[in-house]
Design a protein around this motif. Structure first.
Motif, PDB file in Angstrom:
ATOM      1  N   ARG A  31       5.460   4.086  -4.704  1.00 34.30           N
ATOM      2  CA  ARG A  31       6.040   5.052  -3.772  1.00 34.30           C
ATOM      3  C   ARG A  31       7.528   5.169  -4.082  1.00 34.30           C
ATOM      4  NH1 ARG A  31       3.346   2.841   1.845  1.00 34.30           N
ATOM      5  NH2 ARG A  31       1.176   3.074   1.185  1.00 34.30           N
ATOM      6  N   ALA A  32       8.176   6.115  -3.462  1.00 32.18           N
ATOM      7  CA  ALA A  32       9.601   6.337  -3.724  1.00 32.18           C
ATOM      8  C   ALA A  32      10.432   5.091  -3.439  1.00 32.18           C
ATOM      9  CB  ALA A  32      10.112   7.512  -2.881  1.00 32.18           C
ATOM     10  N   ASP A  33       9.994   4.268  -2.477  1.00 27.20           N
ATOM     11  CA  ASP A  33      10.784   3.086  -2.123  1.00 27.20           C
ATOM     12  C   ASP A  33      10.217   1.777  -2.674  1.00 27.20           C
ATOM     13  OD1 ASP A  33       8.587   3.163  -0.406  1.00 27.20           O
ATOM     14  OD2 ASP A  33       9.675   2.210   1.230  1.00 27.20           O
ATOM     15  N   GLY A  34       9.270   1.846  -3.614  1.00 26.57           N
ATOM     16  CA  GLY A  34       8.786   0.622  -4.252  1.00 26.57           C
ATOM     17  C   GLY A  34       7.284   0.574  -4.415  1.00 26.57           C
ATOM     18  N   LEU A  35       6.806  -0.595  -4.830  1.00 25.67           N
ATOM     19  CA  LEU A  35       5.374  -0.822  -5.027  1.00 25.67           C
ATOM     20  C   LEU A  35       4.771  -1.451  -3.772  1.00 25.67           C
ATOM     21  CD1 LEU A  35       5.387  -2.274  -8.654  1.00 25.67           C
ATOM     22  CD2 LEU A  35       4.566  -0.022  -7.946  1.00 25.67           C
TER      23      LEU A  35
END
Length: 158
Positions: free
Chosen positions: A82-86
């Motif tokens: 996702r845009a903010d990480g896994l």
């Protein structure tokens, strides 16, 4: 010779840069891919997980527990970028909703996902060795620290 080495290094650098960061992140988890199994001493209970290789922005997995020839539990899982990480996302048979755990730390052979708001577990940890994968869930369960290990061996996918 120096030009040849410089050209090779430049080419390799360009290949790494050309792979989006999110794909590099998922590819670092390629060790999940394959079939994993564990059983009790007499083989009455067999727990298995099967993970697809990374593709797109996810790795898909599923788990199943068979006791005395009957499926008694299952779980659908995925690791997604996702845009903010896994995130590790799980939906066990007993849950109507998915539960998300964000990747908080990693080493060369282990990955720790956390969700401090979840009742239990708050952490899901996967670690890998020579043909082995250990899943671990841990956190506070009704106010008491608890951890459970699930050691698997890699097996041939049928």
């Amino acid at each position: 010779m120096k030009r040849l080495v410089f050209a090779a290094v430049s080419l390799l650098s360009a290949v790494v840069i050309a792979v989006p960061a999110e794909r590099r992140g998922l590819n670092e988890l390629a060790m999940f891919s394959g079939c994993w199994e564990r059983s009790d001493k007499n083989g009455a209970v067999i727990v298995s997980e099967q993970w697809m290789k990374p593709a797109g922005t996810s790795i898909l997995g599923m788990g199943r527990t068979v006791r005395d020839g009957k499926t008694v539990d299952h779980e659908f899982m995925r690791i997604e970028n996702r845009a903010d990480g896994l995130y590790f996302v799980a939906r066990p048979k007993a849950n109507a909703e998915e539960t998300e755990f964000k990747l908080k730390s990693r080493t060369a052979n282990s990955f720790t996902f956390e969700n401090p708001e979840h009742d239990f577990p708050q952490r899901v940890i996967y670690s890998f060795g020579n043909g082995t994968m250990t899943g671990r869930i841990e956190g506070n369960n009704k106010g008491k620290p608890m951890g459970i290990d699930f050691p698997f061996k890699k097996v041939k996918c049928d």
